[in-house]
Structure formats: C-alpha cells, structure tokens
Design an enzyme around this catalytic site. Structure first.
Site, PDB file in Angstrom:
ATOM      1  N   ASP A 153       0.821  -1.209   0.000  1.00  0.00           N
ATOM      2  CA  ASP A 153       0.000   0.000   0.000  1.00  0.00           C
ATOM      3  C   ASP A 153       0.858   1.262   0.000  1.00  0.00           C
ATOM      4  OD1 ASP A 153      -2.289  -1.479  -0.051  1.00  0.00           O
ATOM      5  OD2 ASP A 153      -2.746  -1.271   2.085  1.00  0.00           O
ATOM      6  N   GLY A 154       2.009   1.219   0.667  1.00  0.00           N
ATOM      7  CA  GLY A 154       2.903   2.373   0.673  1.00  0.00           C
ATOM      8  C   GLY A 154       3.414   2.702  -0.718  1.00  0.00           C
ATOM      9  N   ASN A 191      -4.165   9.271   1.371  1.00  0.00           N
ATOM     10  CA  ASN A 191      -4.580   8.730   2.665  1.00  0.00           C
ATOM     11  C   ASN A 191      -4.915   9.818   3.680  1.00  0.00           C
ATOM     12  OD1 ASN A 191      -4.750   5.982   2.428  1.00  0.00           O
ATOM     13  ND2 ASN A 191      -2.917   5.518   3.623  1.00  0.00           N
ATOM     14  N   ASP A 192      -3.892  10.566   4.095  1.00  0.00           N
ATOM     15  CA  ASP A 192      -4.118  11.517   5.173  1.00  0.00           C
ATOM     16  C   ASP A 192      -3.023  12.565   5.249  1.00  0.00           C
ATOM     17  OD1 ASP A 192      -1.919  10.201   6.615  1.00  0.00           O
ATOM     18  OD2 ASP A 192      -3.372   8.638   7.099  1.00  0.00           O
ATOM     19  N   ASP A 200      -1.260  14.662  21.039  1.00  0.00           N
ATOM     20  CA  ASP A 200       0.003  14.392  20.348  1.00  0.00           C
ATOM     21  C   ASP A 200      -0.061  14.861  18.903  1.00  0.00           C
ATOM     22  OD1 ASP A 200       1.080  13.315  22.599  1.00  0.00           O
ATOM     23  OD2 ASP A 200       0.977  11.232  21.953  1.00  0.00           O
ATOM     24  N   TYR A 220      -4.001   5.030   9.375  1.00  0.00           N
ATOM     25  CA  TYR A 220      -3.603   5.583  10.676  1.00  0.00           C
ATOM     26  C   TYR A 220      -4.812   6.054  11.482  1.00  0.00           C
ATOM     27  CZ  TYR A 220      -0.661   8.398  13.870  1.00  0.00           C
ATOM     28  OH  TYR A 220      -0.032   8.938  14.961  1.00  0.00           O
ATOM     29  N   SER A 249      -6.507   3.255  13.382  1.00  0.00           N
ATOM     30  CA  SER A 249      -5.749   2.789  14.543  1.00  0.00           C
ATOM     31  C   SER A 249      -5.866   3.743  15.724  1.00  0.00           C
ATOM     32  CB  SER A 249      -4.269   2.599  14.171  1.00  0.00           C
ATOM     33  OG  SER A 249      -3.638   3.848  13.944  1.00  0.00           O
ATOM     34  N   ALA A 258      -4.134  10.596  20.568  1.00  0.00           N
ATOM     35  CA  ALA A 258      -3.919  10.628  22.019  1.00  0.00           C
ATOM     36  C   ALA A 258      -4.313  11.968  22.617  1.00  0.00           C
ATOM     37  CB  ALA A 258      -2.458  10.299  22.343  1.00  0.00           C
TER      38      ALA A 258
END
EC number: 2.7.1.23
Length: 297
Positions: free
Chosen positions: A77-78, A151-152, A181, A194, A197, A216
């Site tokens: 995917d990367g 993606n993001d 964070d 990401y 997750s 976080a």
C-alpha cells in the site's frame, strides 16, 4: 493496430517475490506490451533479475506518455501511495500488485497476476475515483508540487516532551483546540489506515466526507468527527519547541509554529482500477477479519 503501453512503478522488495516479477515480465513480453519503467526501480531490478532491454525508462511524472493504458504499482500500500505522485492529475489509472502484507490499495494478489491482467486488458474492470487532500500555507511552500495526499495529512508533535495544541477552524469557524500528540485529517481511502488505529471511523469511498481524528487527546471526550469533503480547514499549532511535524502520506517536514496550514480537497482525483472480485466490503471482511470468531477455530 496501435501497440499497447503501460507504466511500471515500484520500490525495493524482498527477493522472495522475484519469481512473480519474472512471471509478470514474461506475460507482458508475450502480449507485446510496451513498458515504461521508473528509472530508480529499473536500477534496483537489474540487481535482482534479468531485465528485458526493451524497457523504456521514465524519470518523473513529466516523462509519462498520456496515452498509456495504466500504471502498475509493484509493492504494498505504501508503494501505491507513492505511485500517486507519478500520475498526479493526469487521469492515468493505477492498478497495484500486492507484494506487501495488508493490501487495501494494492489489491491484486501476487499469485493472481495473470488472471488480473487478462481482465484489465479485456477491460473487465471499473474505475474508482478517489478524493485527495491538499495542504498549503501562506507562510511557506509546503511539499512543493507534491502537496497532496491520498490517505491523510497529519500534524504531530516534534519531540517526546509534551503535547501540542492544534487550533482548528472549519470554514472560518472555530471547531476545536485539540490538546494532543497530533491530529489526522483522513480521506475515505485513509480512514482504514492511521486514522482507524487511533479510533476513527471507516468511511466508504465516494461518500463525500473526510474525518478529523485526534492522536492521544488529553481530553477523552474529544472524539473523531466526520466533515464534508467540501470543507476548508485552517490550522494553527502551538508547541513548546516552536516546531511540529507535518506529514502528507509518506512525506514528512519539520515546520515552524509560525506556519499556518490550509487543508482542503485537492483539485483532482486519482483513478484506481478495481476488478469485479474486488469490493470494498469483501476487503474489509478479508483484511480486518470481520465476522471471524476465534472460538470457532
């Protein structure tokens, strides 16, 4: 009859997949397909196997002919995310052979290369247009011409000492000041990466939404929020170190807190080739193990 041509892009891979690459090249030679291959990848391949000398090299996105049928990404995917920077706004479709592990984007299994390419050359596929995000700033030119992400786009603290504050305005109105964070702004494509997750929701491609997911957060009541893809975000970051890390898919930059960010939908989409056997929901079931109960095994 005009000869068919495709482009091949990839990055370094484990030697265990060399037989699959050789099978691919034999197939393309038999079909008399003209190959444009990314120059750095060709240099890597020459050390791994006997590469045909008929390959035509290309060095960047400006070298790609507009009449190629599609770009074939070899990797995980990367590698697919990196391949987006090769086609950009050209409209050239991308298909991915998965040499990695998960394979959300690179959906063609390495053992099914021949079957998949037979379907693609016979035009037994659909094109799925995917939205991208773009980031910019009035203070500096960020990521040059490659300021887009499939993606993001992520803002993250520069070091491990303390949290940062990200003041986010949506269409000119304050949304929230995130003490965390970092935060992730993800497309539907990136909602299974990401963002997922970190507790973000899964969003169907084509739904017309993005998601903002805190990383976080200090306040546990701050949850991910789904926003319209037509929204424009403005970010101001506060940090004790006066720096933060900005990522755009696989790219990263260290940025000064005086740099304010503007994030919105990119002015173009990327076309992904999807075969009839490749559906979004079947991918979720297979890759995320939905519906499986370990008590049954």
């Amino acid at each position: 009859m005009q000869q068919k041509s495709i482009a091949i892009y990839g990055r370094a891979f484990n030697s265990s997949v060399v037989p699959h690459v050789e099978q691919l090249f034999s197939y393309l030679k038999e079909k008399d397909i003209t190959i444009y291959i990314y120059s750095d990848f060709y240099d890597f391949l020459k050390k791994q196997l006997d590469c045909p000398d008929t390959f035509l090299r290309y060095y960047n996105h400006r070298d790609l002919p507009q009449d190629i049928l599609f770009l074939l990404s070899l990797g995980g995917d990367g590698t697919m995310l990196s391949a987006v920077s090769q086609v950009r706004d050209s409209g050239i479709p991308i298909a991915g052979i998965n040499f990695g592990r998960l394979g959300f984007l690179a959906s063609i299994h390495k053992t099914k290369i021949i079957q998949a390419l037979d379907d693609i050359f016979a035009e037994r596929y659909t094109l799925q247009a995917r939205d991208l995000l773009a980031v910019s700033s009035d203070q500096q030119r960020i990521f040059g011409e490659a300021n887009f992400a499939l993606n993001d786009i992520t803002v993250f603290r520069h070091d491990t000492s303390s949290m940062i504050t990200i003041n986010v305005a949506l269409n000119g109105e304050l949304l929230n000041s995130y003490w965390a964070d970092g935060i992730i702004i993800a497309t539907p494509t990136g909602s299974t990466a990401y963002s997922l997750s970190c507790g973000g929701p899964i969003i169907m491609p084509g739904s017309g939404n993005f998601v903002i997911t805190p990383v976080a957060p200090h306040n546990l009541n701050v949850r991910p929020i789904v926003i319209s893809a037509d929204s424009e975000l403005e970010l101001e970051i506060e940090s004790r170190t006066d720096k933060y890390i900005l990522s755009c898919d696989s790219q990263n930059e260290t940025v000064d807190t005086t740099t304010k960010l503007r994030i919105k939908r990119a002015p173009f989409r990327v076309n992904l080739i999807r075969l009839s056997s490749d559906s979004f929901f079947s991918t979720l079931r297979e890759k995320l193990l939905w519906g499986l109960d370990v008590r049954n095994y």
